[in-house]
Motif scaffolding. Structure first.
Motif, short mmCIF file in Angstrom:
data_model
loop_
_atom_site.label_atom_id
_atom_site.label_comp_id
_atom_site.label_asym_id
_atom_site.label_seq_id
_atom_site.Cartn_x
_atom_site.Cartn_y
_atom_site.Cartn_z
N ALA A 130 0.83 -1.21 0.00
CA ALA A 130 0.00 0.00 0.00
C ALA A 130 0.86 1.26 0.00
N ILE A 131 1.94 1.27 0.79
CA ILE A 131 2.80 2.46 0.85
C ILE A 131 3.53 2.65 -0.48
N CYS A 132 3.98 1.56 -1.11
CA CYS A 132 4.66 1.67 -2.39
C CYS A 132 3.71 2.19 -3.48
N GLN A 133 2.48 1.76 -3.48
CA GLN A 133 1.50 2.28 -4.44
C GLN A 133 1.26 3.76 -4.23
N GLU A 134 1.19 4.17 -2.98
CA GLU A 134 1.00 5.60 -2.69
C GLU A 134 2.22 6.41 -3.11
N THR A 135 3.40 5.87 -2.87
CA THR A 135 4.63 6.57 -3.27
C THR A 135 4.74 6.66 -4.79
N LEU A 136 4.36 5.60 -5.48
CA LEU A 136 4.44 5.60 -6.94
C LEU A 136 3.45 6.59 -7.54
N ALA A 137 2.27 6.72 -6.92
CA ALA A 137 1.28 7.67 -7.42
C ALA A 137 1.72 9.12 -7.21
N LYS A 138 2.41 9.39 -6.11
CA LYS A 138 2.89 10.74 -5.85
C LYS A 138 4.05 11.13 -6.76
N VAL B 133 -0.50 7.33 -14.65
CA VAL B 133 0.95 7.46 -14.86
C VAL B 133 1.71 6.34 -14.13
N ALA B 134 1.25 6.00 -12.91
CA ALA B 134 1.89 4.91 -12.18
C ALA B 134 1.72 3.58 -12.91
#
Length: 401
Positions: free
Chosen positions: A305-313, A356-357
């Motif tokens: 979940a944190i990696c998905q959030e980081t990739l989206a940012k 984009v992610a």
């Protein structure tokens, strides 16, 4: 099989008041200080070799891990610590006498190797000699193999002992995992994507699995090629992940065929580099599943979940800049803007951070060879009408004049 003992903390190994560490009924054995195991041995020579090998492994582990834990292997005779100066019924003189008995030793070697006795005239039965040696499968382990097996056993025991004496800090591991997953460099490689049966399969990658196992601590993982058969065109590979502290192990032995799937069908691999890359690719997939099966589910879910959030940012740049960077990267590999819009199902002006992610994950998979460009972005089909230049719809027939 080793014998587990429960000895006192302080033992007197030598002197008149020495303590019986092992079992009195076992003549020769080796005691492992730390794990408190006693390994019975056949004779003094085997006991000395067993102790020397284990002490070498313990010294190497102590140097590499800088551990304050102490582990030693001590030779025991009828349960008591033994040295050359110790007075025993079986001493150095008896050991030399055993090795000087070369005649018996030669007979023993001939029996182990199944060498037939020599005869002046070899009796025959028809066209075959009666004393012809029979080909038997290898029934004994070579010296180098036995030494390596003993060394591996000692290293595993020492690693388990160190892991249990230095347990992981779950709160510290969780905090370090959160920090690592917020780094864009890790999040950019944290997912994979490839087509299968007309659909796109995606999930956490082997890069994320290795990073989480490293942070979790007290974990051993890897792949090992057990055998390779070039005649059959396949390899046998082991993938494993082992939590030394909890003694939780996930492993899988599988057959990796030396074949690559192409658009024209299956292609046999004969080049050594192609075989190595094929085995490494298949082994990494099994290793990824083994690591995630060994790690706690809550730990893995939070990291994803944190990696998905980081990739989206993203890496700190604006959304418009990242959209333009994605279009430029895909244009270099022959993918047009129209294909990207078809893949996402919306025009460029409607792209968001998640789009984009997704494009970044697909681009990483194409770059690593997990999927081809045409598999990710199928080219537009050309109809027969476009080739001949004729219109798709039929013109209505003209009415009567």
């Amino acid at each position: 099989m080793p014998i587990r003992l429960l000895t006192e903390e302080k033992q007197i190994l030598f002197g008149e008041d020495r303590t019986c560490i092992g079992v009195d009924s076992i003549e020769w054995s080796v005691w492992i200080l730390g794990t408190d195991d006693v390994h019975p041995q056949t004779n003094l020579s085997e006991a000395l070799q067993f102790a020397a090998e284990h002490n070498a492994v313990f010294a190497d582990l102590k140097t590499r891990h800088h551990s304050a834990l102490t582990m030693h292997a001590v030779v025991l005779h009828h349960g008591y610590a033994w040295t050359q100066a110790t007075d025993h019924s079986w001493g150095i003189r008896d050991l030399r006498r055993l090795h000087d008995d070369r005649g018996v030793d030669r007979l023993r070697r001939r029996a182990e190797l199944r060498i037939p006795a020599r005869m002046d005239r070899e009796p025959r039965q028809g066209d075959l000699p009666v004393n012809a040696p029979v080909q038997h499968p290898a029934s004994r382990i070579g010296q180098s193999t036995a030494i390596e097996m003993s060394r591996a056993e000692a290293e595993v025991k020492a690693a388990v002992f160190i892991a249990q004496q230095s347990p992981r800090n779950i709160e510290a591991a969780q905090a370090e995992m959160r920090f690592a997953c917020r780094q864009y460099a890790l999040a950019d490689k944290a997912f994979f994507s490839y087509p299968k049966a007309g659909e796109t399969v995606s999930g956490p990658s082997i890069h994320l699995a290795r990073e989480l196992a490293l942070i979790w601590g007290n974990v051993q993982h890897g792949t090992m090629e057990l055998s390779r058969d070039t005649a059959l065109g396949q390899s046998e590979i082991l993938a494993y992940a082992w939590d030394l502290q909890r003694n939780s192990r996930s492993s899988q032995i599988f057959i990796a065929p030396h074949v690559r799937d192409t658009r024209k069908g299956k292609k046999d691999l004969t080049d050594l580099r192609d075989v190595y890359e094929n085995n490494a690719n298949l082994g990494a997939r099994r290793l990824r599943e083994a690591i995630f099966a060994m790690l706690p589910a809550w730990y893995t879910a939070e990291a994803i979940a944190i990696c998905q959030e980081t990739l989206a940012k993203g890496d700190g740049t604006s959304l418009d800049v990242r959209v333009q960077q994605a279009i430029s990267e895909y244009s270099r590999v022959g993918v047009s803007l129209a294909q990207l819009e078809t893949k996402l199902g919306r025009p460029r002006d409607g792209w968001n951070e998640s789009d984009v992610a997704e494009l970044q994950v697909i681009f990483q998979s194409v770059s690593k060879g997990e999927m081809s460009r045409d598999e990710a972005f199928p080219p537009a089909r050309i109809t027969a009408a476009e080739i001949t230049g004729q219109p798709n719809s039929k013109q209505p027939a003209a009415g009567p004049a």
